[in-house]
Scaffold this active site. Sequence first.
Site, PDB file in Angstrom:
ATOM      1  N   ASP A   1       0.834  -1.207   0.000  1.00 34.19           N
ATOM      2  CA  ASP A   1       0.000   0.000   0.000  1.00 34.19           C
ATOM      3  C   ASP A   1       0.871   1.262   0.000  1.00 34.19           C
ATOM      4  O   ASP A   1       0.350   2.377  -0.065  1.00 34.19           O
ATOM      5  CB  ASP A   1      -1.024  -0.016   1.150  1.00 34.19           C
ATOM      6  CG  ASP A   1      -0.384  -0.118   2.519  1.00 34.19           C
ATOM      7  OD1 ASP A   1       0.854  -0.137   2.615  1.00 34.19           O
ATOM      8  OD2 ASP A   1      -1.147  -0.174   3.519  1.00 34.19           O
ATOM      9  N   SER A   2       2.203   1.073   0.013  1.00 37.10           N
ATOM     10  CA  SER A   2       3.107   2.210  -0.232  1.00 37.10           C
ATOM     11  C   SER A   2       2.787   2.856  -1.572  1.00 37.10           C
ATOM     12  O   SER A   2       3.194   3.992  -1.822  1.00 37.10           O
ATOM     13  CB  SER A   2       4.567   1.739  -0.212  1.00 37.10           C
ATOM     14  OG  SER A   2       4.744   0.645  -1.094  1.00 37.10           O
TER      15      SER A   2
ATOM     16  N   ASP B   1      -0.805  -6.435   0.039  1.00 41.33           N
ATOM     17  CA  ASP B   1      -1.261  -5.778   1.262  1.00 41.33           C
ATOM     18  C   ASP B   1      -2.777  -5.714   1.325  1.00 41.33           C
ATOM     19  O   ASP B   1      -3.426  -5.359   0.332  1.00 41.33           O
ATOM     20  CB  ASP B   1      -0.759  -4.315   1.277  1.00 41.33           C
ATOM     21  CG  ASP B   1       0.517  -4.149   2.079  1.00 41.33           C
ATOM     22  OD1 ASP B   1       0.859  -5.043   2.860  1.00 41.33           O
ATOM     23  OD2 ASP B   1       1.163  -3.098   1.901  1.00 41.33           O
TER      24      ASP B   1
ATOM     25  N   LYS C   1      -0.668  -9.732   3.348  1.00 44.32           N
ATOM     26  CA  LYS C   1       0.006  -9.045   4.466  1.00 44.32           C
ATOM     27  C   LYS C   1      -0.998  -8.144   5.209  1.00 44.32           C
ATOM     28  O   LYS C   1      -1.738  -7.382   4.586  1.00 44.32           O
ATOM     29  CB  LYS C   1       1.195  -8.220   3.955  1.00 44.32           C
ATOM     30  CG  LYS C   1       1.929  -7.474   5.070  1.00 44.32           C
ATOM     31  CD  LYS C   1       3.348  -7.082   4.678  1.00 44.32           C
ATOM     32  CE  LYS C   1       3.456  -5.863   3.813  1.00 44.32           C
ATOM     33  NZ  LYS C   1       2.976  -4.607   4.418  1.00 44.32           N
TER      34      LYS C   1
ATOM     35  N   GLU D   1      -1.257  -5.531   8.759  1.00 46.93           N
ATOM     36  CA  GLU D   1      -0.508  -4.807   9.792  1.00 46.93           C
ATOM     37  C   GLU D   1      -1.154  -5.015  11.153  1.00 46.93           C
ATOM     38  O   GLU D   1      -2.375  -4.891  11.287  1.00 46.93           O
ATOM     39  CB  GLU D   1      -0.494  -3.303   9.473  1.00 46.93           C
ATOM     40  CG  GLU D   1       0.290  -2.980   8.217  1.00 46.93           C
ATOM     41  CD  GLU D   1       0.394  -1.486   7.957  1.00 46.93           C
ATOM     42  OE1 GLU D   1      -0.006  -0.679   8.823  1.00 46.93           O
ATOM     43  OE2 GLU D   1       0.869  -1.121   6.869  1.00 46.93           O
TER      44      GLU D   1
ATOM     45  N   GLU E   1       9.213  -3.547  10.563  1.00 43.59           N
ATOM     46  CA  GLU E   1       9.593  -2.251   9.982  1.00 43.59           C
ATOM     47  C   GLU E   1      10.080  -1.311  11.082  1.00 43.59           C
ATOM     48  O   GLU E   1       9.401  -1.134  12.111  1.00 43.59           O
ATOM     49  CB  GLU E   1       8.380  -1.649   9.251  1.00 43.59           C
ATOM     50  CG  GLU E   1       8.687  -0.272   8.653  1.00 43.59           C
ATOM     51  CD  GLU E   1       7.678   0.204   7.628  1.00 43.59           C
ATOM     52  OE1 GLU E   1       6.770  -0.572   7.249  1.00 43.59           O
ATOM     53  OE2 GLU E   1       7.807   1.363   7.192  1.00 43.59           O
TER      54      GLU E   1
HETATM   55  O1  KIV Z   1       3.546  -1.078   1.597  1.00 42.63           O
HETATM   56  C1  KIV Z   1       4.737  -1.347   1.560  1.00 42.63           C
HETATM   57  O2  KIV Z   1       5.444  -1.118   0.575  1.00 42.63           O
HETATM   58  C2  KIV Z   1       5.338  -1.957   2.729  1.00 42.63           C
HETATM   59  C3  KIV Z   1       6.828  -1.916   2.832  1.00 42.63           C
HETATM   60  C4  KIV Z   1       7.234  -0.642   3.441  1.00 42.63           C
HETATM   61  C5  KIV Z   1       7.365  -3.066   3.544  1.00 42.63           C
HETATM   62  O3  KIV Z   1       4.657  -2.436   3.580  1.00 42.63           O
END
Ligand code: KIV
Length: 264
Positions: free
Chosen positions: A45-46, A84, A112, A114, A181
């Site tokens: 989600d970056s 994510d 993934k 969080e 992280e």
């Molecule tokens: O969203 C993302 O790119 C991440 C990385 C910072 C590990 O979670």
Amino acid sequence: MTPITLHTLQQMKQKDEKFVCITAYDALFTQLFCEAGVEVILVGDSLGMVLQGHDSTIPVTMEDIIYHMQCVKRGNQGALLIADLPFMSYSSESQTLENSARLMRAGAHVIKLEGGAWIAESTRLLTERGIPVCAHMGLTPQSVNRLGGFRVQGRDPQQANTIIQEALMLEEYGASMLLLECIPAALALTISEKLTIPVIGIGAGKDVDGQIMVMHDVLGISPITPKFVKNFLAESKEGIPGAIKSYVAAVKDESFPSPEQSYN
Ligand code: KIV
């Protein structure tokens, strides 16, 4: 390339061989990353920050991740693909299951999430239904407002102990991988030694099982450069492919991250 699976990463952990992860959002970069020897690709989600120009990952939607996962899947040549679950897409059991299924249908191999103890039940639910989970702990960007900014986590002993206990709990509830992280390198080392599942780090020092970087950071085009970031393009004589090969080599020979690129 022989497809990378969770089993491959587990074997690498046992042999103390580092694996390399990077974010990707489209087909051609994915292909280039696979050719350079990257083992794991994250549709993170970056993308909200590096593609869409937001100041956090919070505005990212399921549709955004699905679209980019479909692009990445088309370029993939055997890497393990992680997707994510974006902000507020896993707040109830049914929402977590439905949204994870959508990401798997789009091409993800691993989902993934969080969080710490509060994602334990979701981890169990997904794992029991055949969906592998990568838990993301330490600095969790979707909670940036609660954390008071993008700050290093686990510096005080009590918080460090909570992270260790919750990581163990998530492994017990079935997590297949853990991503840490922005935590002190010594804490990351303790966690990767205690856990049997592969542990990936970003800003977590070199003593984890694999490293991940946002692709824009590897290429030196992100406006924000925390200390754990390295621009591999700056020294590349072969442009972008050379930069990615240098990143892969530096993770494998453990020259990246250096102590200066880690928190203590
Ligand atoms: O969203 C993302 O790119 C991440 C990385 C910072 C590990 O979670």
